[in-house]
Design a protein around this motif. Sequence first.
Motif, PDB file in Angstrom:
ATOM      1  N   SER A  44       0.878  -1.001   0.322  1.00  0.00           N
ATOM      2  CA  SER A  44      -0.044   0.173  -0.370  1.00  0.00           C
ATOM      3  C   SER A  44       0.824   1.054   0.693  1.00  0.00           C
ATOM      4  CB  SER A  44      -0.640  -0.126   0.975  1.00  0.00           C
ATOM      5  OG  SER A  44      -1.729  -1.244   1.344  1.00  0.00           O
ATOM      6  N   LYS A  45       2.249   1.104   0.331  1.00  0.00           N
ATOM      7  CA  LYS A  45       3.183   2.451  -0.105  1.00  0.00           C
ATOM      8  C   LYS A  45       3.538   2.468  -1.350  1.00  0.00           C
ATOM      9  CE  LYS A  45       5.282   1.672   4.854  1.00  0.00           C
ATOM     10  NZ  LYS A  45       5.926   0.639   5.646  1.00  0.00           N
ATOM     11  N   HIS A  46       3.183   1.511  -1.921  1.00  0.00           N
ATOM     12  CA  HIS A  46       3.364   1.529  -3.837  1.00  0.00           C
ATOM     13  C   HIS A  46       2.322   2.166  -4.180  1.00  0.00           C
ATOM     14  CE1 HIS A  46       7.822   0.790  -2.776  1.00  0.00           C
ATOM     15  NE2 HIS A  46       6.906  -0.202  -1.445  1.00  0.00           N
ATOM     16  N   LEU A  47       1.010   1.693  -4.200  1.00  0.00           N
ATOM     17  CA  LEU A  47       0.054   1.986  -4.328  1.00  0.00           C
ATOM     18  C   LEU A  47      -1.396   1.994  -3.524  1.00  0.00           C
ATOM     19  CD1 LEU A  47      -1.875   1.484  -6.815  1.00  0.00           C
ATOM     20  CD2 LEU A  47      -2.418  -1.143  -6.308  1.00  0.00           C
ATOM     21  N   SER A  48      -1.923   3.206  -3.770  1.00  0.00           N
ATOM     22  CA  SER A  48      -2.994   3.381  -2.981  1.00  0.00           C
ATOM     23  C   SER A  48      -3.644   2.384  -2.294  1.00  0.00           C
ATOM     24  CB  SER A  48      -3.671   5.028  -2.919  1.00  0.00           C
ATOM     25  OG  SER A  48      -4.905   5.680  -2.789  1.00  0.00           O
ATOM     26  N   ALA A  49      -4.776   2.203  -1.278  1.00  0.00           N
ATOM     27  CA  ALA A  49      -4.912   1.180  -0.535  1.00  0.00           C
ATOM     28  C   ALA A  49      -6.683   1.807  -1.424  1.00  0.00           C
ATOM     29  CB  ALA A  49      -5.225   1.117   0.505  1.00  0.00           C
ATOM     30  N   ASP A  50      -7.038   2.842  -1.386  1.00  0.00           N
ATOM     31  CA  ASP A  50      -8.003   4.317  -1.860  1.00  0.00           C
ATOM     32  C   ASP A  50      -8.920   4.001  -2.970  1.00  0.00           C
ATOM     33  OD1 ASP A  50      -8.518   4.101   0.911  1.00  0.00           O
ATOM     34  OD2 ASP A  50      -6.870   6.309   0.282  1.00  0.00           O
ATOM     35  N   THR A  51      -7.651   3.465  -4.024  1.00  0.00           N
ATOM     36  CA  THR A  51      -7.955   3.078  -5.549  1.00  0.00           C
ATOM     37  C   THR A  51      -9.975   2.532  -5.718  1.00  0.00           C
ATOM     38  OG1 THR A  51      -5.891   3.696  -6.234  1.00  0.00           O
ATOM     39  CG2 THR A  51      -7.440   2.101  -7.570  1.00  0.00           C
ATOM     40  N   GLN A  52      -9.987   2.702  -6.693  1.00  0.00           N
ATOM     41  CA  GLN A  52     -10.973   1.526  -6.734  1.00  0.00           C
ATOM     42  C   GLN A  52     -10.557   0.520  -7.094  1.00  0.00           C
ATOM     43  OE1 GLN A  52     -14.457   3.620  -8.379  1.00  0.00           O
ATOM     44  NE2 GLN A  52     -15.277   4.487  -6.972  1.00  0.00           N
ATOM     45  N   ILE A  53     -11.382  -0.922  -6.623  1.00  0.00           N
ATOM     46  CA  ILE A  53     -10.769  -1.816  -7.548  1.00  0.00           C
ATOM     47  C   ILE A  53     -10.827  -2.499  -8.949  1.00  0.00           C
ATOM     48  CG2 ILE A  53     -12.107  -3.670  -7.031  1.00  0.00           C
ATOM     49  CD1 ILE A  53      -9.676  -5.095  -5.821  1.00  0.00           C
ATOM     50  N   ASP A  54     -11.954  -1.826  -9.459  1.00  0.00           N
ATOM     51  CA  ASP A  54     -12.523  -2.080 -10.390  1.00  0.00           C
ATOM     52  C   ASP A  54     -11.583  -0.554 -11.697  1.00  0.00           C
ATOM     53  OD1 ASP A  54     -14.076   0.543  -9.954  1.00  0.00           O
ATOM     54  OD2 ASP A  54     -16.221   0.211 -10.714  1.00  0.00           O
ATOM     55  N   LYS A  55     -11.589  -0.058 -11.218  1.00  0.00           N
ATOM     56  CA  LYS A  55     -10.218   0.725 -11.384  1.00  0.00           C
ATOM     57  C   LYS A  55      -9.065   1.006 -11.995  1.00  0.00           C
ATOM     58  CE  LYS A  55     -13.910   4.051 -11.708  1.00  0.00           C
ATOM     59  NZ  LYS A  55     -15.030   4.108 -12.578  1.00  0.00           N
ATOM     60  N   LEU A  56      -8.698  -0.370 -11.122  1.00  0.00           N
ATOM     61  CA  LEU A  56      -7.129  -0.957 -11.022  1.00  0.00           C
ATOM     62  C   LEU A  56      -7.159  -1.189 -12.418  1.00  0.00           C
ATOM     63  CD1 LEU A  56      -5.048  -0.634  -8.952  1.00  0.00           C
ATOM     64  CD2 LEU A  56      -5.615  -2.783  -8.334  1.00  0.00           C
ATOM     65  N   LYS A  57      -5.932  -1.223 -12.861  1.00  0.00           N
ATOM     66  CA  LYS A  57      -5.081  -1.819 -14.671  1.00  0.00           C
ATOM     67  C   LYS A  57      -4.362  -2.461 -14.184  1.00  0.00           C
ATOM     68  CE  LYS A  57      -8.428   0.595 -17.122  1.00  0.00           C
ATOM     69  NZ  LYS A  57      -9.540   0.375 -16.679  1.00  0.00           N
ATOM     70  N   THR A  63       4.083  -0.467 -12.260  1.00  0.00           N
ATOM     71  CA  THR A  63       4.113   1.052 -11.675  1.00  0.00           C
ATOM     72  C   THR A  63       4.598   0.509 -10.357  1.00  0.00           C
ATOM     73  OG1 THR A  63       2.842   2.102 -13.649  1.00  0.00           O
ATOM     74  CG2 THR A  63       3.750   3.172 -11.461  1.00  0.00           C
ATOM     75  N   THR A  64       3.522  -0.159  -9.893  1.00  0.00           N
ATOM     76  CA  THR A  64       3.846  -0.500  -8.436  1.00  0.00           C
ATOM     77  C   THR A  64       5.346  -1.489  -8.121  1.00  0.00           C
ATOM     78  OG1 THR A  64       1.476  -0.547  -7.568  1.00  0.00           O
ATOM     79  CG2 THR A  64       2.591  -1.542  -6.385  1.00  0.00           C
ATOM     80  N   ILE A  65       4.906  -2.538  -9.270  1.00  0.00           N
ATOM     81  CA  ILE A  65       6.319  -3.328  -8.390  1.00  0.00           C
ATOM     82  C   ILE A  65       7.755  -2.512  -9.273  1.00  0.00           C
ATOM     83  CG2 ILE A  65       7.916  -5.170  -9.368  1.00  0.00           C
ATOM     84  CD1 ILE A  65       4.614  -6.162  -8.093  1.00  0.00           C
ATOM     85  N   SER A  66       7.190  -2.308 -10.080  1.00  0.00           N
ATOM     86  CA  SER A  66       8.581  -0.872 -10.091  1.00  0.00           C
ATOM     87  C   SER A  66       8.516   0.206  -9.328  1.00  0.00           C
ATOM     88  CB  SER A  66       8.018  -0.124 -11.747  1.00  0.00           C
ATOM     89  OG  SER A  66       9.281  -0.014 -11.775  1.00  0.00           O
ATOM     90  N   ARG A  69      10.405  -1.457  -6.256  1.00  0.00           N
ATOM     91  CA  ARG A  69      12.200  -2.111  -7.050  1.00  0.00           C
ATOM     92  C   ARG A  69      12.780  -0.725  -6.886  1.00  0.00           C
ATOM     93  NH1 ARG A  69      12.915  -5.425 -12.435  1.00  0.00           N
ATOM     94  NH2 ARG A  69      15.279  -5.232 -11.080  1.00  0.00           N
ATOM     95  N   ASP A  70      12.730   0.278  -7.054  1.00  0.00           N
ATOM     96  CA  ASP A  70      12.981   1.778  -6.941  1.00  0.00           C
ATOM     97  C   ASP A  70      13.300   2.105  -5.851  1.00  0.00           C
ATOM     98  OD1 ASP A  70      13.189   1.995  -9.975  1.00  0.00           O
ATOM     99  OD2 ASP A  70      11.461   2.852  -9.869  1.00  0.00           O
ATOM    100  N   ALA A  71      12.727   1.766  -4.723  1.00  0.00           N
ATOM    101  CA  ALA A  71      12.264   2.050  -4.006  1.00  0.00           C
ATOM    102  C   ALA A  71      14.246   1.450  -2.624  1.00  0.00           C
ATOM    103  CB  ALA A  71      11.257   2.181  -3.050  1.00  0.00           C
ATOM    104  N   GLY A  72      13.887   0.891  -3.205  1.00  0.00           N
ATOM    105  CA  GLY A  72      15.639  -0.193  -3.154  1.00  0.00           C
ATOM    106  C   GLY A  72      14.992  -2.385  -1.786  1.00  0.00           C
ATOM    107  N   LEU A  73      13.537  -2.273  -1.978  1.00  0.00           N
ATOM    108  CA  LEU A  73      13.014  -2.519  -1.163  1.00  0.00           C
ATOM    109  C   LEU A  73      13.639  -4.424  -1.851  1.00  0.00           C
ATOM    110  CD1 LEU A  73      10.628  -2.864   0.259  1.00  0.00           C
ATOM    111  CD2 LEU A  73       9.654  -3.431  -0.804  1.00  0.00           C
ATOM    112  N   ALA A  74      14.523  -5.288  -0.765  1.00  0.00           N
ATOM    113  CA  ALA A  74      15.126  -6.454  -0.706  1.00  0.00           C
ATOM    114  C   ALA A  74      14.250  -7.706  -1.862  1.00  0.00           C
ATOM    115  CB  ALA A  74      15.684  -7.403   0.349  1.00  0.00           C
ATOM    116  N   ALA A  75      14.553  -8.112  -2.847  1.00  0.00           N
ATOM    117  CA  ALA A  75      14.377  -8.911  -3.819  1.00  0.00           C
ATOM    118  C   ALA A  75      12.933  -9.818  -3.112  1.00  0.00           C
ATOM    119  CB  ALA A  75      15.127 -10.159  -4.383  1.00  0.00           C
TER     120      ALA A  75
END
Length: 131
Positions: A44-57, A63-66, A69-75
Amino acid sequence: MAKIKMKNSVTVADTFHHILTARNAWGLSEKAISTYGQHFSAFSKHLSADTQIDKLKKADLETTISSMRDAGLAANSSKSNTRTLKSFFSRCNAEGVTRLNQPLYKAEETVKETYTEEELKALVCKPSTRK
């Protein structure tokens, strides 16, 4: 006159909470539910949890996964988070909430240096207690 159809969309957070509640009802362990919650919180730190699920693409997920990775999260953390998301979207698909799917994250394997023969012997040897 045609009826107007209202679509009440729920957020990603609401859907996740609903799925955790259902899994709890079916006997999933408290530890597993807690772990799912931690993964969702990290995601949720990388994708807003308030996003409507039917609007999610799909692009939002990529973008969230990217972003993770850019935030330096361990693999391995990214891998665990996406595994939870895959499970979440599989459940959403089963309930007809969305048709999105999350592929597993392919993390680079970390190769750890092994102990030398001498280091192994030192670890295995019982230290002398005599003085």
